[in-house]
Design a protein around this motif. Structure first.
Motif, PDB file in Angstrom:
ATOM      1  N   THR A   1       0.854  -1.180   0.000  1.00 59.42           N
ATOM      2  CA  THR A   1       0.000   0.000   0.000  1.00 59.42           C
ATOM      3  C   THR A   1       0.893   1.233   0.000  1.00 59.42           C
ATOM      4  O   THR A   1       2.116   1.118   0.003  1.00 59.42           O
ATOM      5  CB  THR A   1      -0.953  -0.012   1.220  1.00 59.42           C
ATOM      6  OG1 THR A   1      -1.928   1.007   1.064  1.00 59.42           O
ATOM      7  CG2 THR A   1      -0.224   0.202   2.543  1.00 59.42           C
TER       8      THR A   1
ATOM      9  N   ARG B   1      -8.203   7.471  -0.503  1.00 59.41           N
ATOM     10  CA  ARG B   1      -9.393   6.604  -0.419  1.00 59.41           C
ATOM     11  C   ARG B   1     -10.107   6.662   0.923  1.00 59.41           C
ATOM     12  O   ARG B   1     -11.262   6.268   1.033  1.00 59.41           O
ATOM     13  CB  ARG B   1      -9.012   5.140  -0.652  1.00 59.41           C
ATOM     14  CG  ARG B   1      -8.418   4.843  -1.994  1.00 59.41           C
ATOM     15  CD  ARG B   1      -9.495   4.646  -3.034  1.00 59.41           C
ATOM     16  NE  ARG B   1      -8.891   4.401  -4.335  1.00 59.41           N
ATOM     17  CZ  ARG B   1      -9.352   3.541  -5.212  1.00 59.41           C
ATOM     18  NH1 ARG B   1     -10.432   2.847  -4.965  1.00 59.41           N
ATOM     19  NH2 ARG B   1      -8.742   3.399  -6.371  1.00 59.41           N
TER      20      ARG B   1
ATOM     21  N   GLN C   1     -13.888  -7.852   6.619  1.00 61.53           N
ATOM     22  CA  GLN C   1     -14.929  -6.960   6.106  1.00 61.53           C
ATOM     23  C   GLN C   1     -14.968  -6.972   4.585  1.00 61.53           C
ATOM     24  O   GLN C   1     -13.943  -7.092   3.921  1.00 61.53           O
ATOM     25  CB  GLN C   1     -14.758  -5.532   6.617  1.00 61.53           C
ATOM     26  CG  GLN C   1     -13.821  -4.688   5.819  1.00 61.53           C
ATOM     27  CD  GLN C   1     -13.930  -3.209   6.127  1.00 61.53           C
ATOM     28  OE1 GLN C   1     -14.842  -2.752   6.791  1.00 61.53           O
ATOM     29  NE2 GLN C   1     -12.984  -2.452   5.639  1.00 61.53           N
TER      30      GLN C   1
ATOM     31  N   LYS D   1     -16.627  -2.794   0.299  1.00 60.14           N
ATOM     32  CA  LYS D   1     -17.586  -2.150  -0.619  1.00 60.14           C
ATOM     33  C   LYS D   1     -19.008  -2.203  -0.069  1.00 60.14           C
ATOM     34  O   LYS D   1     -19.762  -1.235  -0.179  1.00 60.14           O
ATOM     35  CB  LYS D   1     -17.554  -2.849  -1.975  1.00 60.14           C
ATOM     36  CG  LYS D   1     -16.396  -2.397  -2.825  1.00 60.14           C
ATOM     37  CD  LYS D   1     -16.733  -2.553  -4.308  1.00 60.14           C
ATOM     38  CE  LYS D   1     -15.587  -2.133  -5.187  1.00 60.14           C
ATOM     39  NZ  LYS D   1     -14.886  -0.927  -4.787  1.00 60.14           N
TER      40      LYS D   1
ATOM     41  N   ASN E   1     -14.317   6.808   7.237  1.00 58.40           N
ATOM     42  CA  ASN E   1     -13.739   7.117   5.931  1.00 58.40           C
ATOM     43  C   ASN E   1     -14.241   8.510   5.525  1.00 58.40           C
ATOM     44  O   ASN E   1     -15.444   8.772   5.563  1.00 58.40           O
ATOM     45  CB  ASN E   1     -14.215   6.045   4.924  1.00 58.40           C
ATOM     46  CG  ASN E   1     -13.611   6.237   3.553  1.00 58.40           C
ATOM     47  OD1 ASN E   1     -13.444   7.356   3.072  1.00 58.40           O
ATOM     48  ND2 ASN E   1     -13.295   5.128   2.898  1.00 58.40           N
TER      49      ASN E   1
ATOM     50  N   ARG F   1     -14.513   9.853   2.680  1.00 61.51           N
ATOM     51  CA  ARG F   1     -15.437   9.833   1.531  1.00 61.51           C
ATOM     52  C   ARG F   1     -16.857   9.473   1.961  1.00 61.51           C
ATOM     53  O   ARG F   1     -17.828   9.965   1.391  1.00 61.51           O
ATOM     54  CB  ARG F   1     -14.927   8.843   0.467  1.00 61.51           C
ATOM     55  CG  ARG F   1     -13.681   9.356  -0.268  1.00 61.51           C
ATOM     56  CD  ARG F   1     -13.364   8.457  -1.448  1.00 61.51           C
ATOM     57  NE  ARG F   1     -13.043   7.109  -1.009  1.00 61.51           N
ATOM     58  CZ  ARG F   1     -13.424   5.986  -1.630  1.00 61.51           C
ATOM     59  NH1 ARG F   1     -14.136   6.042  -2.724  1.00 61.51           N
ATOM     60  NH2 ARG F   1     -13.083   4.814  -1.175  1.00 61.51           N
TER      61      ARG F   1
ATOM     62  N   ASN G   1     -10.082   4.625  12.266  1.00 64.95           N
ATOM     63  CA  ASN G   1     -11.381   4.181  12.771  1.00 64.95           C
ATOM     64  C   ASN G   1     -11.153   3.442  14.090  1.00 64.95           C
ATOM     65  O   ASN G   1     -10.550   2.367  14.108  1.00 64.95           O
ATOM     66  CB  ASN G   1     -11.999   3.254  11.704  1.00 64.95           C
ATOM     67  CG  ASN G   1     -13.341   2.689  12.120  1.00 64.95           C
ATOM     68  OD1 ASN G   1     -13.728   2.762  13.291  1.00 64.95           O
ATOM     69  ND2 ASN G   1     -14.043   2.098  11.175  1.00 64.95           N
TER      70      ASN G   1
HETATM   71  O1  UT7 Z   1     -16.666   0.960  11.027  1.00 65.52           O
HETATM   72  C1  UT7 Z   1     -17.020   0.414   9.796  1.00 65.52           C
HETATM   73  C2  UT7 Z   1     -15.796  -0.201   9.201  1.00 65.52           C
HETATM   74  N1  UT7 Z   1     -15.620  -0.234   7.812  1.00 65.52           N
HETATM   75  C3  UT7 Z   1     -15.771   0.759   6.895  1.00 65.52           C
HETATM   76  O2  UT7 Z   1     -16.245   1.821   7.106  1.00 65.52           O
HETATM   77  C4  UT7 Z   1     -15.244   0.422   5.534  1.00 65.52           C
HETATM   78  C5  UT7 Z   1     -16.061   0.980   4.409  1.00 65.52           C
HETATM   79  N2  UT7 Z   1     -15.348   0.791   3.160  1.00 65.52           N
HETATM   80  C6  UT7 Z   1     -14.321   1.574   2.775  1.00 65.52           C
HETATM   81  O3  UT7 Z   1     -13.951   2.496   3.471  1.00 65.52           O
HETATM   82  C7  UT7 Z   1     -13.689   1.304   1.437  1.00 65.52           C
HETATM   83  O4  UT7 Z   1     -14.430   0.320   0.750  1.00 65.52           O
HETATM   84  C8  UT7 Z   1     -12.193   0.835   1.539  1.00 65.52           C
HETATM   85  C9  UT7 Z   1     -11.324   2.002   2.037  1.00 65.52           C
HETATM   86  C10 UT7 Z   1     -12.060  -0.336   2.495  1.00 65.52           C
HETATM   87  C11 UT7 Z   1     -11.691   0.431   0.175  1.00 65.52           C
HETATM   88  O5  UT7 Z   1     -11.822   1.519  -0.744  1.00 65.52           O
HETATM   89  P1  UT7 Z   1     -12.428   1.290  -2.189  1.00 65.52           P
HETATM   90  O6  UT7 Z   1     -12.398   2.591  -2.869  1.00 65.52           O
HETATM   91  O7  UT7 Z   1     -13.757   0.614  -2.016  1.00 65.52           O
HETATM   92  O8  UT7 Z   1     -11.344   0.338  -2.833  1.00 65.52           O
HETATM   93  P2  UT7 Z   1     -11.567  -1.091  -3.497  1.00 65.52           P
HETATM   94  O9  UT7 Z   1     -11.781  -2.116  -2.443  1.00 65.52           O
HETATM   95  O10 UT7 Z   1     -12.568  -0.969  -4.615  1.00 65.52           O
HETATM   96  O11 UT7 Z   1     -10.178  -1.314  -4.141  1.00 65.52           O
HETATM   97  C12 UT7 Z   1      -9.733  -0.557  -5.306  1.00 65.52           C
HETATM   98  C13 UT7 Z   1      -8.372  -1.057  -5.701  1.00 65.52           C
HETATM   99  C14 UT7 Z   1      -8.307  -2.581  -5.864  1.00 65.52           C
HETATM  100  O12 UT7 Z   1      -7.399  -2.851  -6.901  1.00 65.52           O
HETATM  101  P3  UT7 Z   1      -7.926  -3.207  -8.370  1.00 65.52           P
HETATM  102  O13 UT7 Z   1      -8.780  -4.396  -8.205  1.00 65.52           O
HETATM  103  O14 UT7 Z   1      -8.684  -1.988  -8.830  1.00 65.52           O
HETATM  104  O15 UT7 Z   1      -6.661  -3.434  -9.134  1.00 65.52           O
HETATM  105  C15 UT7 Z   1      -7.734  -3.062  -4.559  1.00 65.52           C
HETATM  106  O16 UT7 Z   1      -7.059  -4.291  -4.677  1.00 65.52           O
HETATM  107  O17 UT7 Z   1      -7.417  -0.733  -4.673  1.00 65.52           O
HETATM  108  C16 UT7 Z   1      -6.768  -1.941  -4.228  1.00 65.52           C
HETATM  109  N3  UT7 Z   1      -6.530  -1.805  -2.790  1.00 65.52           N
HETATM  110  C17 UT7 Z   1      -5.450  -1.197  -2.283  1.00 65.52           C
HETATM  111  N4  UT7 Z   1      -4.397  -0.619  -2.878  1.00 65.52           N
HETATM  112  C18 UT7 Z   1      -3.468  -0.072  -2.064  1.00 65.52           C
HETATM  113  C19 UT7 Z   1      -7.333  -2.221  -1.769  1.00 65.52           C
HETATM  114  N5  UT7 Z   1      -6.780  -1.884  -0.588  1.00 65.52           N
HETATM  115  C20 UT7 Z   1      -5.618  -1.252  -0.874  1.00 65.52           C
HETATM  116  C21 UT7 Z   1      -4.604  -0.657  -0.098  1.00 65.52           C
HETATM  117  N6  UT7 Z   1      -3.570  -0.075  -0.730  1.00 65.52           N
HETATM  118  N7  UT7 Z   1      -4.658  -0.647   1.258  1.00 65.52           N
END
Ligand code: UT7
Length: 328
Positions: A28, A36, A218, A221, A258, A260, A285
């Protein structure tokens, strides 16, 4: 019946873990995490158990409230990361505080826990005339349940605690406590000696076995989709009971998950981000502790004035959502 906040306090462990630090553990980088999520760093507990962080936060809150521990009637602990299955964190803290006239128990509504607990405490204050003060303590040691080789989760969470002392008052108050257990499988952590065929998990295979068996899982998405709707929904449910609009709220203190999510929720509520108090950049968080930590900081920074109307609003595992609208 409403509530008056008499004192707040927080305990944040010393060790800071930056996004760059995490990039040495998982694939990461600071740019991805910051853009993000809005998170830059989080604090991670060292030796401190959840009860200890909660105790320190409670001591500060009680001191600020200017009351004696023996005068406390209820101690409610909120945590998903207690060090013991039993006793409850609240029981340990009650004993250490010397709040021996108080009943005490833990409440697990995950990241909505503090809002659930304040509203539960209010019901005790309203219905039992022998109970004058309630202390609500949220403390989380999430670093104990997060898998630091899973970049989907380890970048989000931090440790910390905060506490609030309340008494009843005749000021404006409304609340909403919600739950949808049909989607509990998008965010969970297994207990020790759990049966892996437990109903929550029956419809997916996450590969969380072996060493990761007890780590936090978790589906980011799905949680995200729930969160952006849950925040305005929870506010709306409490607001309609007292016929108040989002524009009339001086400050929202939301669950810090988050940036966003908060931006989208603010848009859906029709309010500007100035009205959303944000601390997640520094703490990540911290589940149930995130709202009371933010509340403590907002008060410290004089962001809340007398007679202001504020909204505490959260969402989390369960999936739960909850809100309190109150006048200061
Ligand atoms: O208290 C409640 C607890 N939970 C939450 O509130 C979580 C709610 N969800 C979120 O905040 C977001 O969904 C996340 C921050 C967890 C993820 O963000 P996203 O914009 O939904 O990213 P994504 O899962 O769609 O991933 C986009 C890309 C993927 O790569 P590809 O498939 O596009 O090539 C992931 O593999 O980013 C990649 N990715 C990362 N890259 C770098 C996922 N995690 C990471 C990371 N660093 N940590």
């Amino acid at each position: 019946m409403g509530i008056k906040i008499l004192g707040t306090g927080r305990y944040i462990p010393e060790q800071v873990v930056t996004n760059d630090d995490l990039s040495k553990l998982v694939e990461t980088n600071d740019e991805w995490i910051a853009s993000r999520t809005g998170i830059s760093e989080r604090h991670i507990s060292g030796w401190e158990p959840a009860w200890y962080m909660g105790l320190k936060a409670a001591e500060t809150a009680i001191k600020k409230a200017g009351i004696n521990p023996e005068e406390i009637g209820v101690v409610i602990g909120c945590t998903i990361s207690n060090d013991y299955h039993t006793p409850a964190m609240a029981n340990i803290i009650q004993g250490k505080l010397g709040a021996l006239n108080a009943l005490s128990f833990d409440l697990n509504a995950a990241c909505s826990g503090f809002v659930y607990a304040v509203d539960t405490a209010r019901r005790f204050l309203e219905t039992d005339e022998n109970i004058k003060y309630a202390v609500i303590i949220a403390s989380e040691n999430l670093s104990r349940v997060v898998d630091f080789s899973d970049r989907n989760t380890c970048i989000l969470f931090g440790d910390g605690a905060a506490a609030t002392v309340i008494e009843k008052s005749d000021t404006l108050y409304s609340s909403y406590l919600g739950s949808d257990g049909t989607i509990a499988n998008v965010l969970f952590a297994r207990s020790v000696n759990t049966n892996p065929t437990f109903a929550v998990e029956s419809d997916f295979n996450d590969g969380f076995d072996g060493d990761k068996m007890h780590s936090l899982y978790q589906n980011g998405k799905e949680v995200y989709k729930f969160a952006v709707k849950a925040l305005p929904h929870a506010f709306g449910k409490a607001a309609e009971k007292i016929n108040i609009s989002a524009e009339e709220i001086d400050l929202f203190i939301p669950h810090q998950a988050n940036y966003r999510i908060l931006e989208t929720a603010a848009k859906n509520l029709g309010v500007s981000m100035d009205k959303m108090f944000v601390t997640l950049d520094k703490f990540g968080n911290t589940s149930s502790a995130s709202i009371p930590i933010a509340l403590d900081i907002a008060l410290e920074q004089n962001k809340i004035k007398e007679n202001d109307k504020i909204c505490l609003v959260g969402f989390g595992a369960g999936l739960t959502s909850a809100s309190i609208i109150m006048e200061f």
